[in-house]
Design an enzyme around this catalytic site. Sequence first.
Site, PDB file in Angstrom:
ATOM      1  N   LYS A  20       0.856  -1.188   0.000  1.00 54.63           N
ATOM      2  CA  LYS A  20       0.000   0.000   0.000  1.00 54.63           C
ATOM      3  C   LYS A  20       0.894   1.241   0.000  1.00 54.63           C
ATOM      4  O   LYS A  20       1.770   1.395   0.859  1.00 54.63           O
ATOM      5  CB  LYS A  20      -0.870  -0.040   1.260  1.00 54.63           C
ATOM      6  CG  LYS A  20      -2.196   0.637   1.125  1.00 54.63           C
ATOM      7  CD  LYS A  20      -3.015   0.331   2.371  1.00 54.63           C
ATOM      8  CE  LYS A  20      -4.342   0.991   2.340  1.00 54.63           C
ATOM      9  NZ  LYS A  20      -5.036   0.846   3.620  1.00 54.63           N
TER      10      LYS A  20
HETATM   11  C1  E4P Z   1      -8.331   1.809   3.498  1.00 56.26           C
HETATM   12  O1  E4P Z   1      -7.582   0.940   3.089  1.00 56.26           O
HETATM   13  C2  E4P Z   1      -8.190   2.484   4.782  1.00 56.26           C
HETATM   14  O2  E4P Z   1      -7.510   1.613   5.666  1.00 56.26           O
HETATM   15  C3  E4P Z   1      -9.499   2.777   5.454  1.00 56.26           C
HETATM   16  O3  E4P Z   1     -10.593   2.389   4.661  1.00 56.26           O
HETATM   17  C4  E4P Z   1      -9.592   4.136   6.039  1.00 56.26           C
HETATM   18  O4  E4P Z   1     -10.846   4.242   6.657  1.00 56.26           O
HETATM   19  P1  E4P Z   1     -11.186   5.337   7.765  1.00 56.26           P
HETATM   20  O5  E4P Z   1     -11.471   6.625   7.064  1.00 56.26           O
HETATM   21  O6  E4P Z   1     -12.412   4.788   8.437  1.00 56.26           O
HETATM   22  O7  E4P Z   1     -10.008   5.422   8.676  1.00 56.26           O
END
Ligand code: E4P
Length: 218
Positions: A87
């Site tokens: 990522k």
């Molecule tokens: C995506 O891969 C992120 O980890 C995640 O969806 C972020 O979500 P949040 O806005 O609830 O922290």
Amino acid sequence: MKFFIDTANLQQIAEAKDLGILDGVTTNPSLMAKEGITGKSEIYKHYKKICDLVEGDVSAEVISTDYEGMIREGKELAMISENIVVKVPMIKDGVKALVEFTKLDIKTNCTLVFSAGQAILAAKAGATYVSPFIGRIDDSGWNGMQLISDIYDIYSLQGYDTEILAASIRSGLHIVDAAKAGADVVTCPLDAIMSLLKHPLTDIGLEKFLADHAKAAK
Ligand code: E4P
């Protein structure tokens, strides 16, 4: 549409897996910290545990923000398991790193995407997944789901292969709307997945079926 769970909690991952519909996992540094996992070796061990638990893709985020650091980290992460998807944040060095990972055949998830322009760059760089953050856009007073539709239109028109991974999902309604907007994947907290199960008419209907069955059996 694939279902990923957005957590680093092993119990929740196991629960979603038990439902039989889990296609993968996404994590991020905040989710790892929430589980109290700190230090590189503990973090890598935890990714291994997640990869051993699920069959699908597991997104593991780089901490470095410079090109060389991201490449070094991404290669290390990719060594943990073939499930790992590196990522990478949508920043200048991140785009360069995505291009390199694509050349190296390492799967990537371009994260922290908040505009169609960023999604175009991610696709051009060869990202396996692009992660628009629906809930955070909604939180800021704009329309997160519109971004999924826009990216879907652009990717379809341009023939980009990058999969649209709707992230920052807050509810069952988000999941349904992401499906309607053309997302390839949703990554959700466990409670959002479980909320899809619920409808009061299902409960009332089942109660009646069982009561009628019991009455007839007397
Ligand atoms: C995506 O891969 C992120 O980890 C995640 O969806 C972020 O979500 P949040 O806005 O609830 O922290």
